[in-house]
Scaffold this active site. Structure first.
Site, short mmCIF file in Angstrom:
data_model
loop_
_atom_site.label_atom_id
_atom_site.label_comp_id
_atom_site.label_asym_id
_atom_site.label_seq_id
_atom_site.Cartn_x
_atom_site.Cartn_y
_atom_site.Cartn_z
N SER A 49 0.79 -1.24 0.00
CA SER A 49 0.00 0.00 0.00
C SER A 49 0.82 1.28 0.00
CB SER A 49 -0.96 0.01 1.19
OG SER A 49 -2.03 -0.88 0.96
N LYS A 60 -0.02 3.55 -2.73
CA LYS A 60 -1.10 4.53 -2.62
C LYS A 60 -0.57 5.95 -2.60
CE LYS A 60 -4.72 1.72 -0.38
NZ LYS A 60 -4.14 0.39 -0.19
N SER A 119 -5.91 2.97 4.79
CA SER A 119 -5.38 2.31 3.60
C SER A 119 -6.50 1.57 2.87
CB SER A 119 -4.25 1.34 3.97
OG SER A 119 -3.42 1.10 2.87
#
Length: 435
Positions: free
Chosen positions: A108, A111, A166
């Protein structure tokens, strides 16, 4: 890596403001996030003998790269990460690195690229009603913030879901607003190329394990540095707690009500945990954890007038919160070594940065304007909300890392750049000890 696509030019904004905030007490222990993502081919046990040399020839070599000399502190001896990097966020100097360009699954932390690509596109007060197709294709075991079909959310809500929890569901809804996942993946790959993050290839915008999806400690650090140019990115990355809209239900009287619930940042150096204290000077950025990637993390912190970026990918030690512990040790080393150690490379600027700043009358700090605060526009004046107090836009319960015990937050005033910056990093939070 796929053939390069046409790049998109991004302008960079320097805003000037002064923020103050009350101290945040270290929170109670938080449950560790479960790894998400489907298994895929395991990465090689050793880095390639030759890797990218973006940022300097030494960064393309396997193993640890550092210029130890008299007066330079020795690196921590108990580091187990496959790859890591310590860099000066303002000058771009890479102080030390280990397998900096090893292409690994990013989890993640990807991101950050998603946010850096899409944040300027939607004003934060834009509302979107979620339809079933928005949530299609989310991988099993994904981290979620709790978005419900047929409910309406603001873009501000969705970004809180991305940064704090997340939430892959929030990523998919924002991707749907951006003409779909496929289009978003293309935009992210183009933006990575513009940033010269050439180790990065995006397959899934949320960082969920996917065949061929890779990045590197070097690239994630470049991406974080770019993201921190944006006011909204800095705000979301430093938010500890926030209120997120719940599901509409009927109360005992049959009246429809929608109660919010609290979400908390899963970045342990920002929010703390039983075995990880809040790191002094931390101001973001993003953590990740998947089956294939293991634990990954990129952080930014300021201490003693220095702003550092540290990225750590996949520690091999099985200890709880090991990625944060190794990051903290690298931060400690970096703050001691800054100004003493000779760099082993540099964080390169985006392709369009030099050209944009050279244009007559160009604003060298000009992040995309005309779309207000929510789209990376000009910063407003005044103070940020006190931790846990209602915000000016009507949201509530937003606590940020803009205040820590014994610290006061100040932004660089007037948008002035420090001397010798190869690529100026604007108004990062700076903490100064109270007398």
């Amino acid at each position: 890596m796929p053939a390069p696509k046409k790049t998109t030019r991004r302008s960079l904004l320097v805003t000037s403001a002064v923020l103050t905030s009350l101290a945040l007490a270290a929170p109670a222990a938080l449950a560790a996030p479960k790894p998400s993502g489907s298994p895929s081919a395991s990465p090689s046990a050793t880095p390639p003998a030759s890797m990218s040399t973006v940022g300097g020839a030494r960064l393309g070599k396997p193993g640890t790269q550092v210029n130890l000399a008299s007066g330079v502190p020795v690196l921590p001896k108990d580091l187990s990460a496959r790859s890591w990097i310590v860099a000066d966020a303002e000058s771009g100097d890479v102080l030390a690195a280990h397998n900096a360009h090893w292409r690994l699954a990013p989890a993640s932390t990807l991101k950050m690229l998603f946010a850096d690509t899409l944040l300027p596109r939607f004003p934060r007060d834009t509302k979107h009603k979620v339809v079933p197709s928005d949530l299609a294709g989310i991988g099993p075991g994904s981290s979620m913030v709790g978005i419900k079909e047929d409910e309406t959310y603001t873009v501000h809500d969705l970004w809180l879901g991305v940064f704090l929890q997340s939430g892959n569901d929030a990523v998919h809804v924002l991707s749907a607003m951006n003409k779909g996942v496929e289009n978003t993946v293309q935009d992210m790959n183009e933006h990575a190329e513009e940033l010269q993050a050439l180790d990065t290839h995006v397959v899934s915008p949320d960082g969920y394990d996917a065949e061929g999806q890779v990045s590197s400690a070097y690239d994630l650090t470049l991406i974080a540095r770019s993201g921190m140019q944006k006011k909204d990115f800095r705000e979301y990355a430093s938010t500890v707690t926030a209120k997120f809209p719940g599901e509409t239900k009927k109360d005992k009287k049959g009246k429809k009500v929608r109660k919010p619930f609290e979400i908390r940042n899963t970045n342990r150096l920002l929010a703390g945990d039983a075995d990880v204290p809040v790191y002094q000077g931390i101001a973001g950025v993003k953590n990740g954890n998947t089956t294939n990637a293991g634990a990954t993390f990129t952080g930014v912190a300021e201490r003693g007038g220095k702003v550092l970026l540290v990225t750590v990918m996949n520690p091999e030690k099985p200890e709880h919160n090991e990625v944060y512990k190794e990051t903290a040790r690298l931060f400690d080393w970096g703050f001691k070594a800054a100004g003493k150690v000779q760099p082993v490379g540099e964080l390169v600027p985006p392709k369009g940065a030099a050209q944009a700043s050279a244009q007559p009358g160009a604003n060298p700090s000009g992040e995309a304007g005309g779309s207000g605060d929510g789209a990376g526009g000009t910063a407003g004046t005044g103070s940020k909300p006190v931790a846990g107090a209602p915000a000016a836009d009507g949201s509530s319960g937003i606590g940020t890392a803009l205040g820590i015990t014994g610290g006061v937050l100040v932004l660089l005033a007037g948008g002035a750049f420090l001397v010798n910056r190869r690529w100026p990093l604007p108004d990062l939070v700076r903490r100064r000890t109270r007398p």
